[in-house]
Design an enzyme around this catalytic site. Structure first.
Site, PDB file in Angstrom:
ATOM      1  N   ASP A   1      39.518  36.336  36.427  1.00  0.00           N
ATOM      2  CA  ASP A   1      39.743  36.005  37.830  1.00  0.00           C
ATOM      3  C   ASP A   1      40.809  36.892  38.456  1.00  0.00           C
ATOM      4  O   ASP A   1      41.790  37.275  37.814  1.00  0.00           O
ATOM      5  CB  ASP A   1      40.177  34.537  37.931  1.00  0.00           C
ATOM      6  CG  ASP A   1      40.399  34.091  39.355  1.00  0.00           C
ATOM      7  OD1 ASP A   1      39.422  34.108  40.127  1.00  0.00           O
ATOM      8  OD2 ASP A   1      41.535  33.727  39.709  1.00  0.00           O
TER       9      ASP A   1
ATOM     10  N   GLU B   1      36.373  39.976  38.308  1.00  0.00           N
ATOM     11  CA  GLU B   1      36.304  39.676  39.730  1.00  0.00           C
ATOM     12  C   GLU B   1      37.323  40.591  40.400  1.00  0.00           C
ATOM     13  O   GLU B   1      38.511  40.292  40.456  1.00  0.00           O
ATOM     14  CB  GLU B   1      36.634  38.212  40.016  1.00  0.00           C
ATOM     15  CG  GLU B   1      36.385  37.844  41.468  1.00  0.00           C
ATOM     16  CD  GLU B   1      37.493  37.015  42.099  1.00  0.00           C
ATOM     17  OE1 GLU B   1      37.356  36.685  43.289  1.00  0.00           O
ATOM     18  OE2 GLU B   1      38.494  36.726  41.433  1.00  0.00           O
TER      19      GLU B   1
END
Length: 636
Positions: free
Chosen positions: A309, A362
């Site tokens: 993330d 990401e």
């Protein structure tokens, strides 16, 4: 009373690797390690004056199990505490240099109390894995040329118990496995399951980097869920958050009274947008902590991929900051060189030790070579989310079809960079929260046009080079924006338009998996060829997807609600082209316009080819056609 220290679990080599930042198995050394007689505890707190284990086994007395510092300068305190059993709750009582006493959860705890309680629990797994067949074949199922259709979900809001209670890992396992298999997804991506104090953070504010959240059950219950998915042939990707951590008093923040895991300077150690702490990637022990966390999930939980993330926030020192609010690197630049080094070390370790696993970044900027190997200067990720494709596609589909011809470049631009990285095409949870509405709500027009538009978006997405990711509820067109409170709107599946949309997604997944041309060369420009990218006047796109052996799938997208009869397209092969999928079929809720199962070529040159097809393009629809010669080829 001191805890005994007769059998340390840490060797000199462990200490060396810990200090160097390359120890990836600290979860076997630090934290609470149970045996039949009790537990060995070890915690890194180099600036503490004293450390004790307090818990249910010693009436929470801070003088009953005092740990001793190692004499090697590592900053690790350790000791053996008799009588500790699985499930016992504990914390570390840490006396800081200024005399303050902090009660901290164990950074290496493998189980915790159910929030809002903040204690750690002693744990030793008894799960017996039954996924040998999956693990033996995982490298093939997870290969970059394999189909990836990822179903992203938040476990607490997919389905609830009848009384509205949160689901359990074990109870939801058969339901989830059956669902993703029925609708053709190859993988699930679980939003973060590491322990987190605030449910509304969806798991992205982690305090327990080795503990599966107790909201849904025990660590063994989560293992059962993953085991069940594997036995059903479904891969499991886990969201993992090494970019920041919350400032909760029981967590990592100022762990021993000093800025241990984070930077002391708030320009480096505090995230202004998320109000959380940023890891100090320049500290080797912190890197070893994070590296061990990643490998822990892969090894102990058989996770098949890590979606990392907020990578952009790690890479840039000025992320979310104004001029003067950040500290340049030693060369005067804004790149976080320590974070870059950590990410490279992470990927090196993952692919060395678990070659059948994928890491997925990401990363929302144009940082070069995110998904390129280390030996060519890349960050070493297996794949990267294509945020540009997502933004451009949703922007295009928001426009009234009447005006899409003026925005044609939005829908064609992504192909120009589609092979610069190994891209995943994400329609994730981020696009259906914070007032953005649902996917179906982004489509213009009346209800029929909205569903036709969303079917067209999905058809374009599944045909476009790149792996696929769809957030739960999108597959059946949930109208309400996603919320973590409550479950999905399953009741809407009683309506034919919603059921038809899900049927379309299922058939897209089936064709995508069956046809190598649609997935084998997702990351190779040889797998894509335009037929016509320039028909902006009609808002029509047409292109070929190709496999290594030359098998093809023709894709035509009509992004207006106008049926277009007698539409001519040049194609590379003569003969019959079967209409394999048509998003306007009545089965999916469409009008039923189409080509009666297929079209024969005629010897009329078009688009640089010697033969062509004359087609009917249904309104707001995507067609997939396959040449008859490829239908008989098993590897097409």
């Amino acid at each position: 009373m001191d805890a005994t220290t007769t059998h340390s679990r840490l060797s000199e080599h462990d200490i060396y690797l810990f200090r160097e930042g390359s120890h990836g198995r600290l979860y076997d050394k630090l934290g609470c390690q149970l045996d039949e007689a009790g537990a060995h505890f070890a915690v890194w707190a180099p600036n503490a004056r004293a450390v004790a284990v307090i818990g249910s086994f010693n009436a929470w007395r801070d003088d009953a199990a005092v740990l001793r510092p190692r004499d090697d300068g590592s900053g690790i305190w350790e000791g053996f505490v008799a009588g500790v059993a699985a499930g016992d709750v504990y914390k570390y009582s840490i006396v800081c240099q200024d005399g303050r006493v902090a009660e901290k959860a164990d950074p290496f705890a493998q189980y915790a109390e159910v929030p809002p309680a903040t204690g750690s629990r002693a744990w030793r797994s008894a799960h017996r894995w039954a996924d040998d067949a999956w693990m033996a074949g995982r490298a093939r199922a997870n290969a970059l040329d394999a189909p990836f259709s990822i179903y992203e979900l938040h476990l607490g809001s997919w389905r609830r118990a009848q009384d509205g209670a949160l689901p359990g890992y074990r109870e939801i396992a058969p339901q989830l496995a059956a669902y993703v298999v029925e609708w053709g997804f190859t993988h699930v991506e679980l939003m973060p399951l590491s322990e987190h104090p605030f449910y509304g953070s969806w798991g992205y504010q982690t305090t327990g980097y080795f503990a599966a959240t107790a909201r849904y059950g025990t660590p063994d219950d989560l293992m059962f869920l993953i085991d069940t998915l594997h036995q059903a042939g479904v891969g499991v990707i886990l969201d993992w958050v090494p970019s920041h951590f919350p400032s909760d008093a029981h967590g990592l923040a100022e762990f021993d009274g000093t800025y241990l895991y984070e930077h002391a300077d708030p320009r480096q150690g505090f995230h202004p947008e998320w109000h959380s702490c940023i890891f100090n990637y320049g500290r080797h022990e912190v890197c070893a902590f994070l590296l061990s966390s990643a490998l822990f999930w892969l090894e102990r939980f058989h996770i098949d991929g890590l979606r990392v993330d907020a990578v952009a926030s790690m890479l840039y020192l000025d992320y979310g900051r104004q001029h003067g609010e950040w500290v340049p690197n030693r060369y005067g630049g804004r790149e976080n060189l320590d974070a870059v080094a950590f990410l490279r070390r992470l990927n090196e370790a993952v692919y060395r030790d678990h070659p059948g696993v994928q890491t997925i970044a990401e990363e929302s900027t144009a940082w070069p070579m995110v998904s390129r190997p280390l030996y060519v200067g890349g960050l070493g990720f297996g794949m990267k989310w294509n945020m540009g494709w997502m933004h451009d596609s949703l922007d295009y589909f928001r426009h009234d079809p009447l005006f899409r011809k003026f925005h044609h470049g939005r829908i064609t631009f992504s192909i120009w960079y589609a092979f610069h990285e190994n891209f995943v095409l994400p329609l994730s949870h981020d696009e259906v929260v914070y007032g953005k509405g649902s996917l179906i709500g982004k489509m213009p027009g009346d209800s029929w046009q909205q569903f036709a538009g969303l079917r067209a978006l999905f058809g374009y997405m599944w045909a476009h080079p790149g792996k696929k990711l769809l957030f739960m509820g999108g597959e059946f067109g949930q109208r309400r924006e996603w919320t973590h409170e409550g479950e999905l709107e399953w009741w809407v599946l009683d309506r034919p338009e919603h059921a038809g949309l899900r049927h379309w997604v299922g058939d897209l997944n089936r064709l995508y998996r069956e046809r190598a041309a649609l997935h084998e060369l997702d990351f190779d420009e040889a797998g894509f060829q335009w037929i016509d990218s320039d028909d902006s006047e009609n808002s029509v796109l047409s292109f070929l997807r190709k496999s290594r052996n030359g098998a093809t799938v023709l894709v035509i997208c009509n992004f207006t609600p106008v049926t277009r009869p007698n539409y001519t397209l040049g194609v590379p092969r003569a003969g019959f082209w079967r209409e394999a999928l048509n998003s306007d079929a009545t089965l999916y809720g469409g009008s039923g316009a189409g080509n009666l199962g297929g079209v024969e070529t005629v010897p009329v040159p078009a688009h640089g080819h010697y033969q062509s097809l004359t087609l009917t393009l249904p309104p707001l629809a995507v067609l997939f056609l396959i040449p008859e010669v490829d239908d008989a080829r098993p590897d097409s």
